[in-house]
Design a protein around this motif. Structure first.
Motif, short mmCIF file in Angstrom:
data_model
loop_
_atom_site.label_atom_id
_atom_site.label_comp_id
_atom_site.label_asym_id
_atom_site.label_seq_id
_atom_site.Cartn_x
_atom_site.Cartn_y
_atom_site.Cartn_z
N ASP A 1 -7.17 4.37 -4.39
CA ASP A 1 -7.92 3.14 -4.10
C ASP A 1 -7.87 3.17 -2.55
O ASP A 1 -7.44 2.30 -1.96
CB ASP A 1 -7.57 1.74 -4.75
N PRO A 2 -8.13 4.26 -1.85
CA PRO A 2 -8.06 4.24 -0.41
C PRO A 2 -8.79 3.22 0.46
O PRO A 2 -9.82 2.63 -0.03
CB PRO A 2 -8.72 5.62 -0.21
N ASN A 3 -8.49 3.04 1.77
CA ASN A 3 -9.37 2.24 2.63
C ASN A 3 -9.63 3.17 3.81
O ASN A 3 -9.34 3.99 4.08
CB ASN A 3 -8.81 1.00 2.87
N ARG B 1 0.88 -1.16 -0.06
CA ARG B 1 -0.02 0.26 -0.08
C ARG B 1 0.93 1.16 -0.01
O ARG B 1 0.30 2.35 -0.37
CB ARG B 1 -0.88 0.08 1.26
N LYS B 2 2.31 1.32 0.62
CA LYS B 2 3.00 2.19 0.52
C LYS B 2 3.02 3.08 -0.75
O LYS B 2 2.86 4.31 -0.94
CB LYS B 2 4.27 2.06 0.69
N PRO C 1 -5.19 -7.57 -2.17
CA PRO C 1 -5.95 -8.21 -1.09
C PRO C 1 -5.76 -7.91 0.32
O PRO C 1 -4.25 -7.87 0.54
CB PRO C 1 -5.56 -9.99 -1.35
N GLY C 2 -6.52 -8.15 1.16
CA GLY C 2 -6.32 -7.63 2.54
C GLY C 2 -6.89 -6.13 2.81
O GLY C 2 -7.20 -5.90 4.04
#
Ligand code: CFM
Length: 474
Positions: free
Chosen positions: A384-386, A15-16, A41-42
């Motif tokens: 594509d943030p979470n 994600r970095k 994934p995750g």
């Protein structure tokens, strides 16, 4: 530079590369996060699926059409009325939703019969509506139901009806963007060129990539009409099915959201020689320039200028009132796709609001590149943030307001950051000169509402460790 402190990147190192801070003298490309890739994934992505992109962004704003999903009822029900693409057809397209309600037995034995029964029932229930769109879902795609063949059978039996089939199951791409592409191409392949329009002006356009969120389309079409332009079709907000079959006869495609609809413009150029002109209906400056460009194309710049002068004289004082009160406020601009670059510079230039972060759920790299180019150094860009990343960003950047969707918006409210709905709007339309003032008013109301005193809004008093605790607790 990478945003190293992200807790999420500790759990998911990949994600970095998706969260980057714009450096002071770096060239823009070095500040670009990775983009438009499959979700790692995750992470719990905020993205929609390709079915949703095809149906709910582009297909269903068409106003005189029965829109059916061929699949389990959840695909339809759970996406129903999540948008506010109104129409002047008594909002038929918003009131009803149709599904074939596939069950386990259909997965085993096939659902073509049930599809045909549903098509006929739906037409019979709405005798005034003779047009239909059908959307494949993951379930009907996997079992291989031949939706096009069933649609053709019905059209053969009932010559007065016309049906469009969109094969864009949820898995047809990493996000809703895959569905935009699929439906653009399906529409031009199946329907464009099948109706011949009546031409009433020397200046004829298709207005493309405009979905009439809370009336955006109607505001813009009013300007075009005042310039003497015939709007043959709108792809697709407040759009009529048969008008969109006649897109091939326009002189110019005026493209608003390039992310969702550049594909059909590019095909109309290749197949019919119709040029594409990209415009921007948000903000006084970009909108004025857009109207001038359209005027220039047709040699009617004077008509464009007359509208610009009249509208700016009418609305500028109100915008200035809000700007004086919004100056220096900080926003996280977190929409889905192209609004990040449609809004970034002009919120700053015309309302004085500083963009401290941009994100895009499904935008391509070009969207992010344009967005970052329009932000000041130090802005955080996330692809594509979470939820965890959004929370951490809010604690660190301490925005006065965020512009985003309902789900991340509710998360923001829980930590007492006011949010405005960037997708469906609060009190839109936001396009047009008047719309831009409405947007400023909504931002002002979000930030200055007395409710925040009651709720003791003060994010500076809230410590980041809350988020870290959140991460460790998992
Ligand atoms: Fe275009 Fe849109 Fe957008 Fe989009 Fe969307 Fe939308 Fe959006 Mo919500 S078509 S890319 S897929 S401007 S639905 S009207 S608001 S994420 S930024």
């Amino acid at each position: 530079m990478p945003y190293h402190e992200f807790d999420c990147s500790k759990c998911i190192p990949e994600r970095k590369q998706h969260a980057v801070v714009k450096g002071a003298d770096e060239d823009i490309t070095s500040a670009l996060p990775l983009g438009y890739l499959n979700t790692i994934p995750g992470t719990i992505s905020e993205r929609g699926c390709a079915y949703c992109g095809a149906k709910h962004v582009i297909g269903t704003p068409m106003k005189d059409v029965i829109h059916i999903s061929h699949g389990p009822v959840g695909c339809t029900y759970d996406t129903w009325q999540t948008k506010r693409y109104i129409s002047d057809n008594d909002n038929f397209q918003l009131k009803y939703t149709f599904a074939t309600d596939m069950k386990e037995k259909h997965i085993v034995f096939g659902a073509e019969k049930v599809l045909k029964k549903n098509i006929i029932e739906a037409f019979d229930a709405h005798p005034d509506i003779k047009r239909m769109t059908i959307y494949q879902t993951c379930a009907s795609a996997l079992i291989g139901d031949d939706i096009a063949a069933i649609a053709q059978e019905v059209m053969d039996e009932r010559p007065e009806v016309d049906i469009f089939v969109c094969n864009s199951p949820g898995f047809a791409g990493p996000s809703q963007s895959g569905g935009h592409h699929k439906i653009n191409i399906a529409w031009i392949n199946q329907k464009v060129g099948t109706v011949e329009p009546t031409i009433t002006s020397d200046y004829v356009i298709n207005y493309v990539g405009e979905y009439n969120i809370q009336g955006d389309q109607e505001v813009m079409v009013d300007y075009f009409k005042r310039m003497g332009i015939q709007v043959l079709s709108t792809f697709t907000g407040n759009g009529s099915y048969d008008d969109l079959r006649a897109m091939h006869k326009a002189h110019l495609n005026v493209l608003e959201c390039a992310r969702s609809a550049e594909y059909i413009c590019n095909e109309l150029r290749v197949r019919y020689g119709i040029p594409r002109l990209d415009i921007d209906g948000f903000g006084f400056g970009p909108l004025a320039e857009s109207l001038r460009k359209i005027g220039l194309f047709f040699g009617i710049e004077d008509r464009a200028q007359a509208i610009i002068d009249e509208e700016i004289a009418r609305w500028k004082p109100e915008l200035e009132w809000y700007k004086a009160r919004l100056k220096g406020k900080k926003v996280c601009l977190w929409p889905g796709g192209s609004k990040l670059w449609h809004w970034a510079h002009v919120i700053h230039a015309e309302m004085g609001v500083e963009v401290v972060s941009v994100y895009t759920k499904f935008g391509h790299q070009g969207d992010m590149e344009k967005g970052i180019a329009r932000c000041e150094p130090g802005a955080l860009a996330i692809d594509d943030p979470n939820e965890l990343e959004s929370l951490e960003a809010m604690y660190k950047l301490k925005p006065d307001v965020i512009f985003t969707g309902k789900r991340p918006g509710e998360v923001a409210k829980k930590i007492r950051v006011p949010y405005l709905n960037a997708h469906a709007y609060h009190n839109g339309p936001y396009k047009g000169f008047e719309g831009w003032v409405r947007f400023a008013r909504d931002i002002y109301n979000a930030i200055y509402s007395p409710i925040h005193q009651l709720a003791q809004l003060d994010i500076s008093q809230q410590a980041i460790p809350v988020v870290q605790g959140f991460a460790t607790a998992r």
